[in-house]
Design an enzyme around this catalytic site. Structure first.
Site, mmCIF file in Angstrom:
data_model
loop_
_atom_site.group_PDB
_atom_site.id
_atom_site.type_symbol
_atom_site.label_atom_id
_atom_site.label_comp_id
_atom_site.label_asym_id
_atom_site.label_seq_id
_atom_site.Cartn_x
_atom_site.Cartn_y
_atom_site.Cartn_z
ATOM 1 N NE ARG A 148 -0.522 55.547 48.062
ATOM 2 C CZ ARG A 148 -0.167 54.332 48.461
ATOM 3 N NH1 ARG A 148 0.941 53.787 47.986
ATOM 4 N NH2 ARG A 148 -0.885 53.652 49.326
ATOM 5 N NE ARG A 194 -4.397 50.531 52.232
ATOM 6 C CZ ARG A 194 -3.883 51.612 51.634
ATOM 7 N NH1 ARG A 194 -4.399 52.803 51.842
ATOM 8 N NH2 ARG A 194 -2.853 51.475 50.830
ATOM 9 C CE LYS A 233 3.850 46.638 49.845
ATOM 10 N NZ LYS A 233 3.260 47.644 50.767
ATOM 11 N NE ARG A 247 -3.954 52.935 46.585
ATOM 12 C CZ ARG A 247 -3.105 52.017 47.007
ATOM 13 N NH1 ARG A 247 -1.874 51.987 46.515
ATOM 14 N NH2 ARG A 247 -3.470 51.128 47.904
HETATM 15 P P1 AMP Z 1 -1.899 47.561 47.783
HETATM 16 O O1 AMP Z 1 -1.835 48.436 46.569
HETATM 17 O O2 AMP Z 1 -0.891 46.456 47.758
HETATM 18 O O3 AMP Z 1 -1.864 48.342 49.071
HETATM 19 O O4 AMP Z 1 -3.325 46.837 47.741
HETATM 20 C C1 AMP Z 1 -4.536 47.570 47.773
HETATM 21 C C2 AMP Z 1 -5.661 46.659 48.235
HETATM 22 O O5 AMP Z 1 -5.824 45.581 47.307
HETATM 23 C C3 AMP Z 1 -5.464 45.982 49.583
HETATM 24 O O6 AMP Z 1 -5.839 46.812 50.676
HETATM 25 C C4 AMP Z 1 -6.369 44.757 49.444
HETATM 26 O O7 AMP Z 1 -7.731 45.099 49.564
HETATM 27 C C5 AMP Z 1 -6.131 44.370 47.990
HETATM 28 N N1 AMP Z 1 -4.987 43.447 47.848
HETATM 29 C C6 AMP Z 1 -3.800 43.693 47.200
HETATM 30 N N2 AMP Z 1 -2.980 42.634 47.256
HETATM 31 C C7 AMP Z 1 -3.637 41.685 47.976
HETATM 32 C C8 AMP Z 1 -3.301 40.368 48.411
HETATM 33 N N3 AMP Z 1 -2.118 39.815 48.118
HETATM 34 N N4 AMP Z 1 -4.243 39.689 49.126
HETATM 35 C C9 AMP Z 1 -5.435 40.216 49.417
HETATM 36 N N5 AMP Z 1 -5.802 41.469 49.070
HETATM 37 C C10 AMP Z 1 -4.924 42.200 48.346
#
Ligand code: AMP
Length: 193
Positions: free
Chosen positions: A129, A146, A15, A135
């Protein structure tokens, strides 16, 4: 005419990579709640301290936090035709709040692009990654959570947009260039993009 897209898909589906490519050619602005949260953690803010443990576990941070961050970024964005929402919304409450925020600007979500990738490919992408970016949630344990979270929230959020008939599937198993081409082809169906 504005144009707002959601990039929807499991962790490591591509994404962020695709959003960064697509935003340039279309004068859109990528808004990634994950990136915003990681920036807060890196800066050591109170919000970042609150979010870090939850993020590391793979669970979702509160709706209130992410909706607030999105509202703030949208109000500060200048000279954009629209937004690419990346990793947001992840709950129906977030989707509803987003609709309200866009309606206040006389806008809406025009399209949801669902990047589809097999679980086994996601796991190997996350391993790669983890080595490249370090990360702290790119671990086998956090990834399990996740993916479970993704399954559960996509069952809520996708139908919300399917009811509006704006969800388009994209085969995310292909190369970065091929995925970009598929996305461009979907966007071309809508002249506004
Ligand atoms: P991502 O980089 O989008 O995979 O997000 C990393 C982490 O940030 C996720 O596993 C959640 O803990 C938190 N997070 C990101 N976006 C959201 C969202 N829209 N709602 C809730 N938690 C989020």
């Amino acid at each position: 005419m504005s144009f707002n897209i959601i990039f929807f898909g499991p962790p490591a589906a591509g994404k962020g990579t695709q959003a960064k490519i697509i935003e340039q050619g279309h004068k859109l602005r990528q808004l990634s709640t994950g990136d915003m949260l990681r920036a807060q953690v890196a800066e050591g803010t109170a919000l970042g301290k609150q979010a870090k443990a939850i993020m590391d576990s793979g669970k979702l941070v509160s709706d209130e936090i992410v909706i607030g961050m999105i509202a703030d970024s949208m109000s500060r964005a200048k000279n954009v035709k629209g937004f690419i929402f990346d990793g947001f919304p992840r709950t129906t409450a977030q989707a509803q709040a987003l609709d309200t925020m866009l309606a206040e600007r006389g806008e809406k979500i025009n399209m949801v692009l669902e990047l589809q990738v097999d679980d086994s490919a996601l796991l190997s992408r996350v391993e790669k990654r983890a080595a490249e970016e370090g990360r702290s949630d790119d671990t086998v344990d956090a990834m399990k959570v996740r993916l479970e979270q993704y399954r559960s929230y996509s069952a809520d959020v996708l139908p919300y947009y399917q009811a509006k008939e704006i969800v388009f599937g994209v085969d995310g198993m292909r190369s970065i260039d091929e995925v970009t081409m598929q996305i461009e082809a979907v966007l071309e169906q809508d002249q506004a993009a």
